[in-house]
Design a protein around this motif. Structure first.
Motif, mmCIF file in Angstrom:
data_model
loop_
_atom_site.group_PDB
_atom_site.id
_atom_site.type_symbol
_atom_site.label_atom_id
_atom_site.label_comp_id
_atom_site.label_asym_id
_atom_site.label_seq_id
_atom_site.Cartn_x
_atom_site.Cartn_y
_atom_site.Cartn_z
ATOM 1 N N PRO A 169 0.805 -1.232 0.000
ATOM 2 C CA PRO A 169 0.000 0.000 0.000
ATOM 3 C C PRO A 169 0.840 1.285 0.000
ATOM 4 C CG PRO A 169 -0.061 -1.039 2.158
ATOM 5 C CD PRO A 169 0.615 -2.003 1.255
ATOM 6 N N ILE A 170 2.051 1.249 0.553
ATOM 7 C CA ILE A 170 2.854 2.463 0.703
ATOM 8 C C ILE A 170 3.666 2.788 -0.551
ATOM 9 C CG2 ILE A 170 4.793 3.488 1.962
ATOM 10 C CD1 ILE A 170 2.207 3.437 3.547
ATOM 11 N N LEU A 171 4.203 1.755 -1.198
ATOM 12 C CA LEU A 171 5.169 1.972 -2.276
ATOM 13 C C LEU A 171 4.634 2.827 -3.428
ATOM 14 C CD1 LEU A 171 8.067 1.334 -2.992
ATOM 15 C CD2 LEU A 171 7.294 -0.756 -4.117
ATOM 16 N N PRO A 172 3.421 2.605 -3.937
ATOM 17 C CA PRO A 172 2.946 3.457 -5.039
ATOM 18 C C PRO A 172 2.883 4.935 -4.661
ATOM 19 C CG PRO A 172 1.582 1.491 -4.845
ATOM 20 C CD PRO A 172 2.449 1.519 -3.630
ATOM 21 N N LYS A 204 5.230 7.952 -6.281
ATOM 22 C CA LYS A 204 4.557 9.084 -6.921
ATOM 23 C C LYS A 204 5.028 10.403 -6.307
ATOM 24 C CE LYS A 204 -0.020 10.944 -8.043
ATOM 25 N NZ LYS A 204 -1.492 10.715 -7.931
ATOM 26 N N ALA A 205 5.193 10.418 -4.984
ATOM 27 C CA ALA A 205 5.596 11.642 -4.297
ATOM 28 C C ALA A 205 7.071 11.959 -4.498
ATOM 29 C CB ALA A 205 5.284 11.530 -2.806
ATOM 30 N N VAL A 226 13.727 9.136 -5.920
ATOM 31 C CA VAL A 226 14.261 8.165 -4.967
ATOM 32 C C VAL A 226 14.003 6.751 -5.480
ATOM 33 C CG1 VAL A 226 14.186 7.299 -2.605
ATOM 34 C CG2 VAL A 226 13.850 9.744 -3.040
ATOM 35 N N LYS A 227 15.059 6.006 -5.694
ATOM 36 C CA LYS A 227 14.939 4.597 -6.048
ATOM 37 C C LYS A 227 14.767 3.784 -4.769
ATOM 38 C CE LYS A 227 17.965 5.133 -10.069
ATOM 39 N NZ LYS A 227 19.237 4.707 -10.709
ATOM 40 N N VAL A 228 14.122 2.638 -4.881
ATOM 41 C CA VAL A 228 13.876 1.791 -3.716
ATOM 42 C C VAL A 228 14.429 0.399 -3.980
ATOM 43 C CG1 VAL A 228 12.160 0.892 -2.109
ATOM 44 C CG2 VAL A 228 11.777 3.100 -3.220
ATOM 45 N N LEU A 280 14.955 8.812 3.779
ATOM 46 C CA LEU A 280 14.304 8.042 4.832
ATOM 47 C C LEU A 280 13.186 8.840 5.483
ATOM 48 C CD1 LEU A 280 14.086 5.505 6.526
ATOM 49 C CD2 LEU A 280 15.936 6.369 7.988
ATOM 50 N N ARG A 281 13.409 10.140 5.705
ATOM 51 C CA ARG A 281 12.362 10.983 6.281
ATOM 52 C C ARG A 281 11.147 11.030 5.358
ATOM 53 N NH1 ARG A 281 12.544 10.878 11.192
ATOM 54 N NH2 ARG A 281 10.676 12.137 10.924
ATOM 55 N N ALA A 282 11.400 11.066 4.057
ATOM 56 C CA ALA A 282 10.297 11.085 3.094
ATOM 57 C C ALA A 282 9.483 9.797 3.171
ATOM 58 C CB ALA A 282 10.841 11.287 1.682
ATOM 59 N N PHE A 283 10.173 8.668 3.346
ATOM 60 C CA PHE A 283 9.469 7.390 3.456
ATOM 61 C C PHE A 283 8.640 7.341 4.738
ATOM 62 C CE2 PHE A 283 9.201 2.844 4.542
ATOM 63 C CZ PHE A 283 8.648 2.350 3.375
ATOM 64 N N ILE A 284 9.206 7.823 5.833
ATOM 65 C CA ILE A 284 8.475 7.856 7.101
ATOM 66 C C ILE A 284 7.237 8.730 6.982
ATOM 67 C CG2 ILE A 284 8.589 8.588 9.516
ATOM 68 C CD1 ILE A 284 11.580 7.874 9.440
ATOM 69 N N ASP A 285 7.395 9.886 6.362
ATOM 70 C CA ASP A 285 6.249 10.799 6.190
ATOM 71 C C ASP A 285 5.144 10.149 5.364
ATOM 72 O OD1 ASP A 285 7.582 12.686 7.662
ATOM 73 O OD2 ASP A 285 8.271 13.851 5.941
ATOM 74 N N THR A 286 5.521 9.438 4.309
ATOM 75 C CA THR A 286 4.524 8.777 3.468
ATOM 76 C C THR A 286 3.802 7.693 4.252
ATOM 77 O OG1 THR A 286 5.909 9.157 1.496
ATOM 78 C CG2 THR A 286 4.158 7.535 1.304
ATOM 79 N N CYS A 287 4.538 6.911 5.036
ATOM 80 C CA CYS A 287 3.916 5.884 5.867
ATOM 81 C C CYS A 287 2.935 6.503 6.851
ATOM 82 C CB CYS A 287 4.987 5.107 6.637
ATOM 83 S SG CYS A 287 6.055 4.063 5.619
ATOM 84 N N SER A 288 3.338 7.608 7.465
ATOM 85 C CA SER A 288 2.488 8.249 8.465
ATOM 86 C C SER A 288 1.206 8.781 7.852
ATOM 87 C CB SER A 288 3.254 9.396 9.129
ATOM 88 O OG SER A 288 4.410 8.905 9.794
ATOM 89 N N GLN A 289 1.311 9.363 6.649
ATOM 90 C CA GLN A 289 0.144 9.928 5.998
ATOM 91 C C GLN A 289 -0.845 8.851 5.590
ATOM 92 O OE1 GLN A 289 1.743 12.205 2.747
ATOM 93 N NE2 GLN A 289 2.860 13.578 4.106
ATOM 94 N N LEU A 290 -0.360 7.748 5.036
ATOM 95 C CA LEU A 290 -1.254 6.716 4.530
ATOM 96 C C LEU A 290 -1.863 5.876 5.644
ATOM 97 C CD1 LEU A 290 -0.060 7.528 1.757
ATOM 98 C CD2 LEU A 290 -0.165 5.110 1.158
#
Length: 300
Positions: A112-115, A119-120, A124-126, A287-297
C-alpha cells in the motif's frame, strides 16, 4: 606504517578486486592503468605479500588478497555510504533507499505504501530485500528495516507501522470441536501443536504467556515442525494442529473464519510492525520522506 600511508593503494586494490581488470579499474578511478599497477605494487611491498596473481590475460586475487578483501570491503562500503549520507543530508530526497523487510510487511506496509511513495518522490529509487534475517543492517548497507517490534535491538529508533496486535494460540473451528479448547496454558500438553523453527536462530520457538504475573514459556508438542509462518497458518486452518501466532499475522484467517484465537487473556502483550534505523540515518531526506509517506497513509 606511517599514518599518511594507511589508505594508500586501498581504493586501487578494491577497484581491481571488483573489476578483475587493471584497465577497468583505471576507467572507474579515472587514472591510468600504470598508476593502478604502481599503487598495487607499493601496497604489496608494504604488506609483504602478493595480493594478485597476474598473467597476460587475467588478474585474480591470491589467498592473502581474498582475506584482505573480506576484511576491508564491508568497511569501505560503510565509508562510501556514510559519505553519501552526509552529502545527501543537505539535499532533497534522492538516491536509493535500501530496505530489508520482514515478509509479513509486504501486504500490510510495502504494497500500500510503495505506489504513493514513488509518486511523491520519483527521484528516490527503492531497493527492497525480503528477509526475516536482519542481522547488522548498517554493515549490510541498509538504510532501515521493517520488523516485529520485539525483535528490534533497543538502540535502534523505531517508528510504528501497524496497529498493535496480540500473541495467542489459534486453531480451526473443526479442531476445537473435535479436541476442545485450552483454557489455561498448561492445557496445551493435551493438544497437538505445530512447532516453529525460527529461521534466524534455528531453534524451536517456545510459546510465551503471562500467567499470575509471571512469564511462562511452553515447549510445544507435536509431530509437525515448520520454519514458515504462512505454511503454519495453513496447517492450522486444515484442523491438524494448534499454532502460536499473532492477531496480525492471522488477520486474514480470522476474518474468513478459518482460525479462532484462544488464551488471549494470557497474551504476553501487544506488538507491532516497526520501521527501524540508527540515529545516524534518521536525518536522511530519503528516509524521512518514506516515514512521512507511511504516516500519511496509515494515519500514524
Amino acid at each position: 606504517m606511517g599514518r599518511e600511508k594507511t589508505f594508500d593503494g586501498v581504493s586501487e586494490f578494491l577497484a581491481v578486486a571488483k573489476r578483475q581488470s587493471v584497465r577497468k579499474a583505471a576507467l572507474e578511478l579515472e587514472v591510468t592503468p600504470g598508476a593502478i599497477s604502481q599503487a598495487l605494487q607499493k601496497l604489496e611491498r608494504r604488506l609483504g605479500v602478493p595480493l594478485f596473481y597476474r598473467t597476460t590475460r587475467r588478474i585474480a586475487l591470491t589467498e592473502a588478497g581474498e582475506a584482505l578483501l573480506a576484511k576491508i570491503a564491508p568497511a569501505a562500503q560503510l565509508i562510501e555510504t556514510s559519505l553519501g549520507d552526509t552529502l545527501q543530508s543537505s539535499n532533497e530526497p534522492s538516491g536509493t533507499l535500501k530496505l530489508i523487510v520482514e515478509r509479513l510487511a509486504l501486504p500490510h506496509v510495502i504494497e500500500p505504501i510503495l505506489p504513493a511513495f514513488r509518486k511523491a518522490w520519483p527521484n528516490v529509487k527503492v531497493d527492497i530485500t525480503v528477509s526475516n534475517l536482519h542481522g547488522d543492517i548498517v554493515a549490510s548497507g541498509y538504510d532501515a528495516g521493517i520488523l516485529i517490534g520485539s525483535y528490534i535491538a533497543k538502540e535502534m529508533i523505531a517508528v510504528r507501522l501497524s496497529p498493535a496486535f496480540k500473541w495467542a494460540v489459534f486453531g480451526s473451528p473443526d479442531y476445537f470441536r473435535d479436541n476442545g479448547r485450552p483454557v489455561v496454558p498448561s492445557d496445551l500438553i493435551k493438544h497437538q501443536c505445530v512447532r516453529f523453527r525460527r529461521p534466524e536462530k534455528g531453534d524451536i520457538y517456545r510459546w510465551e504467556f503471562i500467567e499470575n504475573g509471571q512469564n511462562v514459556g511452553i515447549e510445544p508438542n507435536g509431530p509437525i515442525t515448520v520454519n514458515d509462518g504462512e505454511l503454519m497458518r495453513k496447517i492450522a486452518s486444515q484442523g491438524l494442529s494448534l499454532i502460536y501466532s499473532s492477531t496480525f499475522h492471522a488477520s486474514r484467517e480470522l476474518a474468513n473464519g478459518q482460525l479462532e484465537p484462544v488464551l488471549l487473556d494470557y497474551s504476553p502483550g501487544s506488538d507491532g510492525l516497526f520501521l527501524y534505523f540508527t540515529k545516524t540515518k534518521q536525518h536522511q531526506p530519503k528516509l524521512r520522506a518514506f516515514i512521512d509517506t507511511c504516516s500519511q497513509l496509515r494515519g500514524l
